[in-house]
Motif scaffolding. Structure first.
Motif, PDB file in Angstrom:
ATOM      1  N   ILE A  87     -27.150 114.631 140.103  1.00 13.32           N
ATOM      2  CA  ILE A  87     -27.162 115.138 138.000  1.00 13.32           C
ATOM      3  C   ILE A  87     -26.365 114.969 138.309  1.00 13.32           C
ATOM      4  CG2 ILE A  87     -27.810 116.857 136.748  1.00 13.32           C
ATOM      5  CD1 ILE A  87     -30.322 117.124 138.290  1.00 13.32           C
ATOM      6  N   PRO A  88     -24.811 116.319 138.512  1.00 10.97           N
ATOM      7  CA  PRO A  88     -23.691 116.183 138.249  1.00 10.97           C
ATOM      8  C   PRO A  88     -22.693 114.912 138.136  1.00 10.97           C
ATOM      9  CG  PRO A  88     -24.313 118.232 139.138  1.00 10.97           C
ATOM     10  CD  PRO A  88     -24.733 117.637 139.340  1.00 10.97           C
ATOM     11  N   VAL A  89     -23.092 113.982 138.756  1.00  8.91           N
ATOM     12  CA  VAL A  89     -22.717 113.019 139.263  1.00  8.91           C
ATOM     13  C   VAL A  89     -22.621 111.555 138.033  1.00  8.91           C
ATOM     14  CG1 VAL A  89     -22.847 110.608 140.946  1.00  8.91           C
ATOM     15  CG2 VAL A  89     -21.541 112.844 142.026  1.00  8.91           C
ATOM     16  N   LEU A  90     -23.951 111.517 138.554  1.00  2.45           N
ATOM     17  CA  LEU A  90     -24.769 111.071 136.791  1.00  2.45           C
ATOM     18  C   LEU A  90     -24.441 111.179 135.797  1.00  2.45           C
ATOM     19  CD1 LEU A  90     -28.297 110.521 138.735  1.00  2.45           C
ATOM     20  CD2 LEU A  90     -26.453 108.834 138.587  1.00  2.45           C
ATOM     21  N   MET A  91     -24.454 112.757 135.452  1.00  3.16           N
ATOM     22  CA  MET A  91     -23.977 112.314 134.088  1.00  3.16           C
ATOM     23  C   MET A  91     -22.319 112.365 134.053  1.00  3.16           C
ATOM     24  SD  MET A  91     -25.999 116.430 133.179  1.00  3.16           S
ATOM     25  CE  MET A  91     -25.388 116.541 131.996  1.00  3.16           C
ATOM     26  N   TRP A  92     -21.929 112.606 135.357  1.00  2.00           N
ATOM     27  CA  TRP A  92     -20.097 112.040 135.166  1.00  2.00           C
ATOM     28  C   TRP A  92     -19.897 110.670 134.903  1.00  2.00           C
ATOM     29  CZ3 TRP A  92     -15.591 114.107 134.098  1.00  2.00           C
ATOM     30  CH2 TRP A  92     -14.744 113.293 133.971  1.00  2.00           C
ATOM     31  N   GLY A  93     -20.467 109.959 135.362  1.00  4.29           N
ATOM     32  CA  GLY A  93     -20.590 108.577 135.444  1.00  4.29           C
ATOM     33  C   GLY A  93     -21.040 108.489 134.287  1.00  4.29           C
ATOM     34  N   ALA A  94     -22.263 108.360 134.430  1.00  2.13           N
ATOM     35  CA  ALA A  94     -23.045 107.771 132.650  1.00  2.13           C
ATOM     36  C   ALA A  94     -22.519 107.662 130.840  1.00  2.13           C
ATOM     37  CB  ALA A  94     -24.339 107.781 132.389  1.00  2.13           C
ATOM     38  N   GLY A  95     -22.330 109.206 131.203  1.00  2.58           N
ATOM     39  CA  GLY A  95     -21.714 109.571 130.181  1.00  2.58           C
ATOM     40  C   GLY A  95     -19.873 109.149 130.431  1.00  2.58           C
ATOM     41  N   ASN A  96     -19.188 108.406 131.901  1.00  2.00           N
ATOM     42  CA  ASN A  96     -17.515 107.927 130.895  1.00  2.00           C
ATOM     43  C   ASN A  96     -18.257 106.809 130.874  1.00  2.00           C
ATOM     44  OD1 ASN A  96     -15.345 109.932 130.904  1.00  2.00           O
ATOM     45  ND2 ASN A  96     -16.172 110.115 132.861  1.00  2.00           N
ATOM     46  N   LEU A  97     -19.095 106.432 131.029  1.00  2.00           N
ATOM     47  CA  LEU A  97     -19.088 104.686 130.518  1.00  2.00           C
ATOM     48  C   LEU A  97     -19.618 104.276 130.060  1.00  2.00           C
ATOM     49  CD1 LEU A  97     -18.855 103.428 134.800  1.00  2.00           C
ATOM     50  CD2 LEU A  97     -17.584 103.672 133.526  1.00  2.00           C
ATOM     51  N   LEU A  98     -21.217 105.006 129.992  1.00  2.00           N
ATOM     52  CA  LEU A  98     -22.432 104.553 128.555  1.00  2.00           C
ATOM     53  C   LEU A  98     -22.291 104.675 127.905  1.00  2.00           C
ATOM     54  CD1 LEU A  98     -25.488 103.987 131.003  1.00  2.00           C
ATOM     55  CD2 LEU A  98     -23.657 101.904 130.392  1.00  2.00           C
ATOM     56  N   LEU A  99     -22.328 106.844 127.528  1.00  2.00           N
ATOM     57  CA  LEU A  99     -22.201 107.368 126.161  1.00  2.00           C
ATOM     58  C   LEU A  99     -21.205 108.253 125.573  1.00  2.00           C
ATOM     59  CD1 LEU A  99     -25.131 109.426 128.296  1.00  2.00           C
ATOM     60  CD2 LEU A  99     -25.519 107.671 126.571  1.00  2.00           C
ATOM     61  N   LYS A 100     -20.491 108.148 126.428  1.00  2.00           N
ATOM     62  CA  LYS A 100     -18.945 108.799 125.902  1.00  2.00           C
ATOM     63  C   LYS A 100     -19.739 110.224 125.589  1.00  2.00           C
ATOM     64  CE  LYS A 100     -17.406 104.464 126.305  1.00  2.00           C
ATOM     65  NZ  LYS A 100     -16.359 104.521 127.763  1.00  2.00           N
TER      66      LYS A 100
END
Length: 239
Positions: A145-158
């Motif tokens: 959960i934190p890893v995917l939130m960090w990755g998707a948050g930085n790369l896609l959702l900002k």
């Protein structure tokens, strides 16, 4: 929901890192104890091994990223201890009591004359299922959960704290264990197995979000305390 933009809240505290290092030590102790007891002639022990310990070590990334993605730190001072420890543990005890009732009244109404596959000798069971609870929650929550939130948050959702992303991940990751451990004896038991497994995993994810990783872990520890440890001890004492 605990939200903050202060820099100090974006990194895990020293005590939290020490606690997690202790979790790694618990895994090592469980492994070495299992090997020692096996060498002393104990039969049928489940060994908590290097692969499980390695995954817990990797879980340190989740501890580091959790505050950066909107989760409280392990020992966030703003989370009451009752919310971090007591209430989730009681919830876990409730799930454990339900499982014991279903097992003894429906699945296995005859007296249990020996340790079942989901039990281990006491007190080794304390180490094994304590480490097992940590491994399972690291696998299903602390890493993905934190890893995917960090990755998707930085790369896609900002936005590394996006609540919609968290809810989607919580709903999806909560499916993994109940599907993997589905009881298929009868349709009724399959439904019970899936519904209770999904409910517990989803509650763990929600407590993780609101009160930190230890809160979600306490739900599983409460369940394991009754279902694996005390139920197994009861069977040993009766036989």
């Amino acid at each position: 929901m605990i939200q903050t933009e202060s820099h100090t809240a974006l990194i895990p505290g020293r005590n939290s890192l020490l606690i997690y290092a202790g979790f790694v030590g618990l895994g090592l102790l469980t492994w070495l104890t299992g090997l020692y007891l096996t060498g002393q002639g104990a039969a049928g022990l489940r060994i908590f091994g290097p692969e499980e310990i390695g995954l817990i070590v990797i879980g340190g990334a989740g501890v580091w990223l959790a505050p950066r993605t909107g989760f409280p730190d392990l020992l966030d001072a703003r989370v009451p201890d009752s919310q971090r420890f007591l209430f989730p543990f009681l919830i876990g005890l409730g799930f454990g009591a339900a499982d014991i009732a279903v097992f003894t009244l429906v699945m296995h109404p005859a007296p249990v004359t020996g340790l079942m596959p989901f039990m281990q000798p006491f007190p080794y069971s304390l180490l094994l299922y304590g480490s097992g609870a940590l491994y399972t929650d690291t696998l299903y929550r602390l890493i993905p959960i934190p890893v995917l939130m960090w990755g998707a948050g930085n790369l896609l959702l900002k936005d590394t704290r996006n609540e919609h992303l968290f809810r989607g991940l919580a709903l999806l990751t909560s499916l993994i264990e109940p599907i993997d451990q589905l009881i298929t004896d009868t349709p009724e038991l399959a439904l019970y197995s899936f519904m209770t497994g999904y409910a517990m995993n989803l509650l763990q994810a929600l407590y993780f979000r609101q009160s930190g990783f230890l809160a979600g872990l306490m739900i599983r520890l409460g369940h394991y305390t009754l279902w694996h440890i005390l139920f197994g001890l009861w069977v040993e004492l009766l036989n």
